[in-house]
Design a protein around this motif. Sequence first.
Motif, PDB file in Angstrom:
ATOM      1  N   LYS A   2      10.457   7.499  -0.167  1.00  0.00           N
ATOM      2  CA  LYS A   2      11.033   6.235  -0.621  1.00  0.00           C
ATOM      3  C   LYS A   2      11.009   5.182   0.495  1.00  0.00           C
ATOM      4  O   LYS A   2      11.312   5.491   1.649  1.00  0.00           O
ATOM      5  N   CYS A   3      10.657   3.967   0.126  1.00  0.00           N
ATOM      6  CA  CYS A   3      10.797   2.828   1.041  1.00  0.00           C
ATOM      7  C   CYS A   3      11.860   1.942   0.422  1.00  0.00           C
ATOM      8  O   CYS A   3      11.815   1.675  -0.780  1.00  0.00           O
ATOM      9  N   ASN A   4      12.827   1.490   1.210  1.00  0.00           N
ATOM     10  CA  ASN A   4      13.870   0.645   0.605  1.00  0.00           C
ATOM     11  C   ASN A   4      13.945  -0.730   1.260  1.00  0.00           C
ATOM     12  O   ASN A   4      14.980  -1.373   1.255  1.00  0.00           O
ATOM     13  N   LEU A   5      12.818  -1.188   1.809  1.00  0.00           N
ATOM     14  CA  LEU A   5      12.824  -2.505   2.457  1.00  0.00           C
ATOM     15  C   LEU A   5      12.933  -3.646   1.454  1.00  0.00           C
ATOM     16  O   LEU A   5      13.285  -4.753   1.815  1.00  0.00           O
ATOM     17  N   CYS A   6      12.607  -3.364   0.208  1.00  0.00           N
ATOM     18  CA  CYS A   6      12.801  -4.416  -0.793  1.00  0.00           C
ATOM     19  C   CYS A   6      13.254  -3.768  -2.096  1.00  0.00           C
ATOM     20  O   CYS A   6      13.280  -2.539  -2.225  1.00  0.00           O
ATOM     21  N   ALA A   7      13.594  -4.616  -3.061  1.00  0.00           N
ATOM     22  CA  ALA A   7      14.175  -4.142  -4.312  1.00  0.00           C
ATOM     23  C   ALA A   7      13.201  -3.291  -5.133  1.00  0.00           C
ATOM     24  O   ALA A   7      13.623  -2.596  -6.056  1.00  0.00           O
ATOM     25  N   ASN A   8      11.924  -3.312  -4.807  1.00  0.00           N
ATOM     26  CA  ASN A   8      10.988  -2.469  -5.560  1.00  0.00           C
ATOM     27  C   ASN A   8      11.249  -0.982  -5.311  1.00  0.00           C
ATOM     28  O   ASN A   8      10.950  -0.148  -6.158  1.00  0.00           O
ATOM     29  N   GLU A   9      11.781  -0.675  -4.137  1.00  0.00           N
ATOM     30  CA  GLU A   9      12.129   0.702  -3.774  1.00  0.00           C
ATOM     31  C   GLU A   9      11.062   1.690  -4.213  1.00  0.00           C
ATOM     32  O   GLU A   9      11.319   2.624  -4.992  1.00  0.00           O
ATOM     33  N   CYS A  10       9.865   1.455  -3.715  1.00  0.00           N
ATOM     34  CA  CYS A  10       8.720   2.304  -4.069  1.00  0.00           C
ATOM     35  C   CYS A  10       8.988   3.749  -3.670  1.00  0.00           C
ATOM     36  O   CYS A  10       9.570   4.011  -2.616  1.00  0.00           O
ATOM     37  N   SER A  11       8.536   4.668  -4.506  1.00  0.00           N
ATOM     38  CA  SER A  11       8.555   6.087  -4.139  1.00  0.00           C
ATOM     39  C   SER A  11       7.088   6.492  -4.069  1.00  0.00           C
ATOM     40  O   SER A  11       6.411   6.642  -5.091  1.00  0.00           O
ATOM     41  N   THR A  71      -0.138   3.871  -2.152  1.00  0.00           N
ATOM     42  CA  THR A  71       0.241   2.705  -1.352  1.00  0.00           C
ATOM     43  C   THR A  71       1.420   2.008  -2.023  1.00  0.00           C
ATOM     44  O   THR A  71       1.506   1.980  -3.252  1.00  0.00           O
ATOM     45  N   GLY A  72       2.313   1.439  -1.230  1.00  0.00           N
ATOM     46  CA  GLY A  72       3.438   0.673  -1.766  1.00  0.00           C
ATOM     47  C   GLY A  72       2.956  -0.608  -2.427  1.00  0.00           C
ATOM     48  O   GLY A  72       1.832  -1.052  -2.196  1.00  0.00           O
ATOM     49  N   PHE A  73       3.830  -1.195  -3.230  1.00  0.00           N
ATOM     50  CA  PHE A  73       3.455  -2.366  -4.025  1.00  0.00           C
ATOM     51  C   PHE A  73       2.959  -3.517  -3.137  1.00  0.00           C
ATOM     52  O   PHE A  73       2.036  -4.236  -3.490  1.00  0.00           O
ATOM     53  N   CYS A  74       3.560  -3.682  -1.959  1.00  0.00           N
ATOM     54  CA  CYS A  74       3.195  -4.795  -1.073  1.00  0.00           C
ATOM     55  C   CYS A  74       1.863  -4.566  -0.360  1.00  0.00           C
ATOM     56  O   CYS A  74       1.308  -5.502   0.224  1.00  0.00           O
ATOM     57  N   GLY A  75       1.386  -3.333  -0.349  1.00  0.00           N
ATOM     58  CA  GLY A  75       0.121  -3.031   0.325  1.00  0.00           C
ATOM     59  C   GLY A  75       0.275  -2.782   1.823  1.00  0.00           C
ATOM     60  O   GLY A  75      -0.710  -2.520   2.514  1.00  0.00           O
ATOM     61  N   LEU A  76       1.494  -2.850   2.339  1.00  0.00           N
ATOM     62  CA  LEU A  76       1.689  -2.712   3.788  1.00  0.00           C
ATOM     63  C   LEU A  76       2.032  -1.283   4.207  1.00  0.00           C
ATOM     64  O   LEU A  76       2.015  -0.970   5.383  1.00  0.00           O
ATOM     65  N   ARG A  77       2.416  -0.447   3.222  1.00  0.00           N
ATOM     66  CA  ARG A  77       2.850   0.924   3.542  1.00  0.00           C
ATOM     67  C   ARG A  77       2.135   1.924   2.642  1.00  0.00           C
ATOM     68  O   ARG A  77       1.816   1.613   1.502  1.00  0.00           O
ATOM     69  N   TRP A  78       1.919   3.130   3.186  1.00  0.00           N
ATOM     70  CA  TRP A  78       1.250   4.175   2.412  1.00  0.00           C
ATOM     71  C   TRP A  78       1.687   5.533   2.946  1.00  0.00           C
ATOM     72  O   TRP A  78       2.312   5.605   4.016  1.00  0.00           O
TER      73      TRP A  78
HETATM   74  S1  SF4 Z   1       6.487  -0.370   0.137  1.00  0.00           S
HETATM   75 FE1  SF4 Z   1       6.558  -2.593   0.158  1.00  0.00          FE
HETATM   76  S2  SF4 Z   1       6.972  -3.181  -1.964  1.00  0.00           S
HETATM   77 FE2  SF4 Z   1       7.487  -1.013  -1.777  1.00  0.00          FE
HETATM   78  S3  SF4 Z   1       9.677  -0.992  -1.305  1.00  0.00           S
HETATM   79 FE3  SF4 Z   1       8.598  -0.950   0.652  1.00  0.00          FE
HETATM   80  S4  SF4 Z   1       8.443  -3.113   1.218  1.00  0.00           S
HETATM   81 FE4  SF4 Z   1       8.955  -3.054  -0.950  1.00  0.00          FE
END
Ligand code: SF4
Length: 377
Positions: free
Chosen positions: A56-65, A71-78
């Motif tokens: 899980k990434c919780n840096l934004c409200a998308n809270e990608c798992s 890859t995360g929605f923003c494309g910056l994390r994988w």
């Molecule tokens: S990977 Fe990117 S889009 Fe997804 S929660 Fe983290 S910051 Fe937000």
Amino acid sequence: MCGLESALVSSHLGVCLNCIRENPREALEIALKAHKSSRAYYGLPPEPPRNPAGIKCNLCANECSIGEGETGFCGLRWVKDGRLESYVSSETSLLHYYLDPHVTNCCSAWFCPAGTGAGYPDYAYVRGPEYGYYNLALFFYGCNFDCLFCQNYSHKRIENAPVVTVRQLVDETLTNPRISCWCFFGGSPEPQLPFAVRASEEVLKELKSNRILRICFEWNGCGNKTLVKKAGELSFRSGGNIKFDLKAHSDLLNIVLTGVSNRRAYENFEMLFHEFYTERPGLPVLTATTLLVPGYVDSQEVEGIAKFLADLDPEIPYSLLIFHPDYMMRDLPITPVSQVVECYKAARRHLKNVNVGNLHLIGFSSMNGFREAYGLL
Ligand code: SF4
Ligand code: SF4
Ligand code: SF4
Ligand SMILES: [Zn+2]
């Protein structure tokens, strides 16, 4: 869906506002396909990954798992080999920075002291319009939204992004006394907030005590609450402000236009209002903007947003931005004047300080000229 042929229906999106409101389920399905196809071009996932076994990434409200290889929605994390990897950290960012001479086209320049030079006598942040000084514009790559009308979509070209460190930004600023504000935008700062907060803390720490350096953020507002609060504190104590781009009042319309929910933006706005706005009401630390997407963001949406703001404080500055064709909505026109006037009236029913940005697109050079022409005084 209804067969309506109109210049105010985006062919890429493929649904009109009426169908979105009348048939939300079907409209949403069509809209998500539109996001999927445009994001595939940039190698970005269609929706925030929701892998039950993911990290899980919780840096934004998308809270990608994010699952292995995703890859995360923003494309910056994988995720690779069971680890969450990222292009960015609190020390390193992907951003392009440049000097923007005051008075800038910043969407807060109509009330910020750097733009107006007027008012706010109780605060030490004023010295007249800052001609000869600069905003250091900090354009982040990557975004947690997927607005089909994005007016800065070069942020999706992550492979072109320069790598910039905290030290670089701080040195650039300390050696140039003509820089009087930082504005984080992009893209949107949320996925790189750890960097923005760290760099801002460092520059304020190292700055000479008599120097003005306002820290500002221009964002969709859906960041991690703890980081958003830190950003708010930095803007508050430096004399800057935070610009929330509230794209729509209805979450359904927000998802249709941007691919994701923006409920967190309203929560964060309210949180920052109670934490900081009330401490410094004469020099607003918060403002909101809304892009008047032709045929979609109508007076009903604007009125909902204006009411939300007015319930907090009817003095909160609100700016309506006139749309110009861009990205996937290049076939839409500039916002029709009738829509601008209706939206302005709807906002003014609730708020005292309403501005219209990009007025030149409909042939006006000032708010007074616009108000006079449509009897809005
Ligand atoms: S990977 Fe990117 S889009 Fe997804 S929660 Fe983290 S910051 Fe937000
Ligand atoms: S101080 Fe902030 S609000 Fe004022 S011009 Fe600079 S970026 Fe814009
Ligand atoms: S939030 Fe801003 S930068 Fe991100 S996609 Fe939307 S318009 Fe573009
Ligand atoms: Zn329709």
